[in-house]
Write a protein that holds these residues in place. Structure first.
Motif, PDB file in Angstrom:
ATOM      1  N   ILE A 117      11.332   2.424 -12.464  1.00  0.00           N
ATOM      2  CA  ILE A 117      10.909   2.245 -11.079  1.00  0.00           C
ATOM      3  C   ILE A 117      11.180   0.817 -10.635  1.00  0.00           C
ATOM      4  O   ILE A 117      10.969  -0.139 -11.378  1.00  0.00           O
ATOM      5  CB  ILE A 117       9.407   2.563 -10.935  1.00  0.00           C
ATOM      6  N   GLU A 118      11.647   0.670  -9.400  1.00  0.00           N
ATOM      7  CA  GLU A 118      11.729  -0.641  -8.769  1.00  0.00           C
ATOM      8  C   GLU A 118      10.458  -0.825  -7.927  1.00  0.00           C
ATOM      9  O   GLU A 118      10.271  -0.155  -6.924  1.00  0.00           O
ATOM     10  CB  GLU A 118      12.991  -0.742  -7.907  1.00  0.00           C
ATOM     11  N   TRP A 147       0.814  -1.208   0.000  1.00  0.00           N
ATOM     12  CA  TRP A 147       0.000   0.000   0.000  1.00  0.00           C
ATOM     13  C   TRP A 147       0.855   1.269   0.000  1.00  0.00           C
ATOM     14  O   TRP A 147       0.441   2.310  -0.525  1.00  0.00           O
ATOM     15  CB  TRP A 147      -1.000   0.023   1.160  1.00  0.00           C
ATOM     16  N   LEU A 148       2.059   1.197   0.572  1.00  0.00           N
ATOM     17  CA  LEU A 148       2.890   2.396   0.618  1.00  0.00           C
ATOM     18  C   LEU A 148       3.333   2.794  -0.791  1.00  0.00           C
ATOM     19  O   LEU A 148       3.259   3.971  -1.174  1.00  0.00           O
ATOM     20  CB  LEU A 148       4.108   2.165   1.521  1.00  0.00           C
ATOM     21  N   GLY A 149       3.777   1.827  -1.576  1.00  0.00           N
ATOM     22  CA  GLY A 149       4.175   2.134  -2.943  1.00  0.00           C
ATOM     23  C   GLY A 149       3.004   2.545  -3.818  1.00  0.00           C
ATOM     24  O   GLY A 149       3.129   3.413  -4.686  1.00  0.00           O
ATOM     25  N   ARG A 150       1.843   1.911  -3.596  1.00  0.00           N
ATOM     26  CA  ARG A 150       0.667   2.229  -4.409  1.00  0.00           C
ATOM     27  C   ARG A 150       0.176   3.644  -4.132  1.00  0.00           C
ATOM     28  O   ARG A 150      -0.121   4.411  -5.058  1.00  0.00           O
ATOM     29  CB  ARG A 150      -0.452   1.227  -4.131  1.00  0.00           C
ATOM     30  N   LEU A 151       0.081   4.005  -2.853  1.00  0.00           N
ATOM     31  CA  LEU A 151      -0.434   5.320  -2.482  1.00  0.00           C
ATOM     32  C   LEU A 151       0.624   6.414  -2.595  1.00  0.00           C
ATOM     33  O   LEU A 151       0.285   7.595  -2.776  1.00  0.00           O
ATOM     34  CB  LEU A 151      -0.972   5.280  -1.047  1.00  0.00           C
ATOM     35  N   HIS A 152       1.884   6.012  -2.468  1.00  0.00           N
ATOM     36  CA  HIS A 152       2.970   7.006  -2.454  1.00  0.00           C
ATOM     37  C   HIS A 152       4.093   6.529  -3.370  1.00  0.00           C
ATOM     38  O   HIS A 152       5.148   6.072  -2.915  1.00  0.00           O
ATOM     39  CB  HIS A 152       3.500   7.201  -1.035  1.00  0.00           C
ATOM     40  N   TRP A 185       7.198  -2.759  -5.818  1.00  0.00           N
ATOM     41  CA  TRP A 185       7.039  -3.710  -4.720  1.00  0.00           C
ATOM     42  C   TRP A 185       6.836  -5.117  -5.284  1.00  0.00           C
ATOM     43  O   TRP A 185       6.562  -5.300  -6.453  1.00  0.00           O
ATOM     44  CB  TRP A 185       5.878  -3.299  -3.818  1.00  0.00           C
ATOM     45  N   GLY A 186       6.954  -6.094  -4.426  1.00  0.00           N
ATOM     46  CA  GLY A 186       6.861  -7.481  -4.855  1.00  0.00           C
ATOM     47  C   GLY A 186       8.124  -8.256  -4.511  1.00  0.00           C
ATOM     48  O   GLY A 186       8.143  -9.488  -4.564  1.00  0.00           O
ATOM     49  N   GLY A 187       9.182  -7.530  -4.168  1.00  0.00           N
ATOM     50  CA  GLY A 187      10.405  -8.151  -3.679  1.00  0.00           C
ATOM     51  C   GLY A 187      10.683  -7.629  -2.287  1.00  0.00           C
ATOM     52  O   GLY A 187       9.877  -7.785  -1.365  1.00  0.00           O
ATOM     53  N   ARG A 188      11.818  -6.994  -2.106  1.00  0.00           N
ATOM     54  CA  ARG A 188      12.131  -6.339  -0.838  1.00  0.00           C
ATOM     55  C   ARG A 188      13.104  -5.206  -1.123  1.00  0.00           C
ATOM     56  O   ARG A 188      13.569  -5.043  -2.251  1.00  0.00           O
ATOM     57  CB  ARG A 188      12.717  -7.323   0.177  1.00  0.00           C
ATOM     58  N   GLN A 189      13.402  -4.394  -0.102  1.00  0.00           N
ATOM     59  CA  GLN A 189      14.274  -3.233  -0.239  1.00  0.00           C
ATOM     60  C   GLN A 189      13.785  -2.262  -1.323  1.00  0.00           C
ATOM     61  O   GLN A 189      14.578  -1.543  -1.927  1.00  0.00           O
ATOM     62  CB  GLN A 189      15.723  -3.653  -0.529  1.00  0.00           C
ATOM     63  N   HIS A 190      12.487  -2.205  -1.528  1.00  0.00           N
ATOM     64  CA  HIS A 190      11.927  -1.319  -2.551  1.00  0.00           C
ATOM     65  C   HIS A 190      11.562   0.026  -1.920  1.00  0.00           C
ATOM     66  O   HIS A 190      10.396   0.412  -1.853  1.00  0.00           O
ATOM     67  CB  HIS A 190      10.702  -1.968  -3.208  1.00  0.00           C
ATOM     68  N   PHE A 191      12.574   0.742  -1.458  1.00  0.00           N
ATOM     69  CA  PHE A 191      12.322   2.060  -0.878  1.00  0.00           C
ATOM     70  C   PHE A 191      13.417   3.016  -1.319  1.00  0.00           C
ATOM     71  O   PHE A 191      14.569   2.626  -1.530  1.00  0.00           O
ATOM     72  CB  PHE A 191      12.255   2.004   0.651  1.00  0.00           C
TER      73      PHE A 191
END
Length: 655
Positions: free
Chosen positions: A108-109, A91-96, A111-117
């Protein structure tokens, strides 16, 4: 500040990542039974639990974690509680979408893996702080809490717009003016001069070679931005629990993180270590990482992750042969670890790491892996009173610096075959095989405790570092330096003469005419041995006390090695046996002796405090001569004169 000894209290921590949210709750009680059976006294909770703790924006679900914390405490198992910020919820990547990092092509990298920030995203930092704040407030007084683990394996890059804005701010703080930036980056080359800060960007995709000073500063910036993320969460948990130590786990020799600087910001230094069980030098790789981590910690350290069996990311993932897990774990203890932990406790049945081993594998408690885990737990319990908190003393230091690595790894250098980590491993291997205890140090650190300092390669050296080396030699220490060292200053600007003039005078070099890199399969004849990878056309100034010349070829008669007083310079990489012999000689002349003389091949000897570890990395039994009478702490037997080590066997001797 609190430290690891506040957690261990004379024990050795044993356990690992525990991800019980992957399992039905009835499994938790079975896990605790097996943990107690194996001697586990520490588990890490919550590393990748953000979506479980905050399933929707602003919601909190701590009930399951409350029950786990209580369950661990009720069974005498301490908790290393992690902030879950390494893997944000979808939800964080979707909304922000501004929280998602972009690569150098602007992709863009997701979500769906990890360290995606994105480390530079203000939105990510705000949400990471909020979940950390609530986690710390809820469990600050919980008796199971022993250590905070911030995030996990910081390793992200971001070339996006918000990162660009922060990069400019970072550069303003470093240089002050655009004029100073242009000078440092040498922007007169290729018409790169900047007239407005808005023109300055991260090193994104370019038509041809990028500005190396820009790339170097972006490496520095990225390490600093990740450190800001760590420090923000660390400060939150410290405010709630000033008595609880804080760590985050390094990856060994990770290119993107200046671990010297990071270690200064941690209460406990921890590392993840996964040597390849098929690598004949796997034990040496482990020893290198262990020595480096102990040096960063300046004392006992934490092995946060290792594998009980196979991993899942190599092309072919081999299990650990019988006894290897125990051997490598006790090697870590010998080299200063006060915690031996794994990823993970129970092997996952789903997800990307379901073929990565656990302390309990898919075979269950009857499987060989868990049976070996139990034996190791008993060994650690036996050794703890004698080794926990004890130092590992070394008189030899290897100098290592991430900034030099970043600069030396750039494109358009004389040879793509020169890979800094491999050179570092070669020099450490020589000392390891010579049985010489070794620390690592930054070139600007206080070196006064070391009789011998070796520099495998430091392409970039600051003026302060060079002055430090010269002063150390003047105090009577021995310096052994490898090729392509002292070439550039801190802005990656080539020093006049191709090597700093002070270093040339130290080693007896009048002129460094040319670098002569060697092709794959090519070597340089140096008489009794051969040089590999590199050679240099050096004109000596006549002040050297000893030279070893090249034989034949374009460099015939010119020095491959020079020694002037206590300062040695190697203009090539000697083959392994020759490098070992040379470094052993330099150490012996400086009064540094091996831990134990006359060791059979494949046997490692390490002294931790008053205890002597003997580790057989070979497949066959060996007999080791040991002066005097000792008690083997692992067996309780008395040893006089010699000890026999079985295949991958270990003896831990106390006088």
């Amino acid at each position: 500040m609190p430290n690891l000894s506040d957690v261990t209290r004379g024990r050795l921590l044993y356990g690992g990542d525990y991800n019980p949210e992957q399992w039905p709750e009835e499994t938790w009680h079975e896990d605790v039974r097996l943990m107690k059976d194996a001697g586990v006294n520490s588990v890490t909770l919550g590393v990748f639990s953000w979506s479980k703790l905050e399933p929707r924006p602003g919601e909190r679900d701590f009930g399951w974690l409350d029950r786990l914390m209580d369950l661990m405490h009720g069974n005498g198992i301490g908790v290393v509680l992690a902030t879950p910020t390494a893997s944000p919820p979808p939800w964080l990547g979707r909304l922000h979408p501004d929280t998602l990092p972009r690569d150098e092509d602007g992709r863009i990298e997701w979500w769906g893996g990890r360290q995606h920030f994105s480390h530079s995203s203000a939105t990510y930092r705000r949400h990471a702080a909020a979940i950390t704040e609530d986690l710390a407030a809820r469990y600050a007084t919980h008796p199971a809490l022993t250590l905070w683990h911030i995030n996990n394996e910081y390793c992200t890059y971001d070339h996006g717009d918000e990162a660009a804005t922060r990069f400019r701010a970072w550069l303003r703080a470093r240089y002050g003016t655009l004029e100073a930036l242009n000078t440092a980056w040498g922007t007169v080359f290729w018409s790169q001069g900047y007239g407005d800060w808005e023109e300055v960007m991260p090193p994104r995709r370019a038509h041809y070679l990028k500005n190396p000073a820009q790339v170097l500063d972006f490496r520095r910036f990225t390490s600093d931005m990740l450190l800001e993320c760590y420090a923000a969460e660390r400060d939150i948990v410290r405010r709630h629990t000033p008595h609880v130590p804080v760590t985050t786990n390094f990856m060994p020799l990770w290119f993107g993180q200046d671990a010297w600087r990071w270690a200064e910001e941690e209460d406990v230094v921890s590392v993840d270590l996964y040597p390849d069980p098929r690598d004949p030098l796997g034990a040496q790789h482990g020893a290198l990482v262990q020595d480096m981590t102990r040096s960063q910690a300046r004392g006992p350290w934490m092995l946060m992750e290792q594998a009980a069996g196979p991993v899942n990311w190599r092309g072919v993932n081999h299990p650990k042969p019988r006894g290897l897990n125990r051997l490598w774990s006790l090697q870590a203890v010998a080299r200063g670890a006060d915690a031996v932990c794994y990823f993970q406790w129970r092997q996952s049945r789903q997800g990307a790491e379901k073929f990565h081993s656990g302390m309990i594998g898919h075979a269950g408690e009857e499987g060989r892996t868990f049976q070996e885990v139990k034996r190791l737990g008993a060994d650690l319990g036996t050794l703890a009173p004698q080794v926990s908190g004890r130092p590992v003393d070394a008189s030899v230091a290897i100098l290592h610096d991430w900034h030099s690595w970043w600069a030396g790894a750039q494109e358009a250098h004389p040879s793509r075959r020169v890979e800094y980590p491999e050179i570092l491993r070669a020099w450490h291997r020589a000392l390891w095989e010579a049985n010489l205890p070794t620390d690592f140090a930054h070139p600007e650190h206080d070196l006064s405790r070391y009789r011998v300092v070796v520099v495998p390669q430091l392409y970039l050296l600051t003026d302060a570092a060079i002055a430090n080396l010269l002063a150390h030699v003047r105090r009577g220490a021995t310096l052994v330096c490898g090729f392509l060292t002292g070439v550039a200053d801190e802005d990656d600007r080539i020093r006049p003469g191709g090597m700093d003039a002070r270093l040339r005078a130290l080693f007896g070099i009048r002129t460094l005419h040319e670098w002569w890199p060697l092709e794959a399969g090519e070597s340089a004849d140096c008489g009794d041995w051969r040089g590999t990878l590199w050679s240099e056309e050096i004109e000596p100034d006549g002040t050297a006390d000893e030279t070893l010349p090249y034989r034949g070829g374009e460099l015939d008669g010119l020095p491959a090695v020079l020694r002037k007083g206590r300062a040695w310079y190697l203009s090539t990489l000697p083959e392994p046996e020759a490098l070992r012999t040379l470094l052993a000689r330099a150490a012996a002349e400086a009064g540094v002796r091996p831990v134990l003389d006359g060791l059979p091949a494949g046997v490692e000897a390490v002294r931790r405090g008053e205890v002597l570890f003997l580790l057989n990395h070979g497949r066959d039994p060996v007999t080791v001569q040991v002066p005097g009478t000792h008690r083997d702490l692992l067996t309780g037997e008395t040893v006089t004169g010699r000890v026999t080590l079985g295949r991958r066997g270990v003896a831990v001797l106390a006088s």
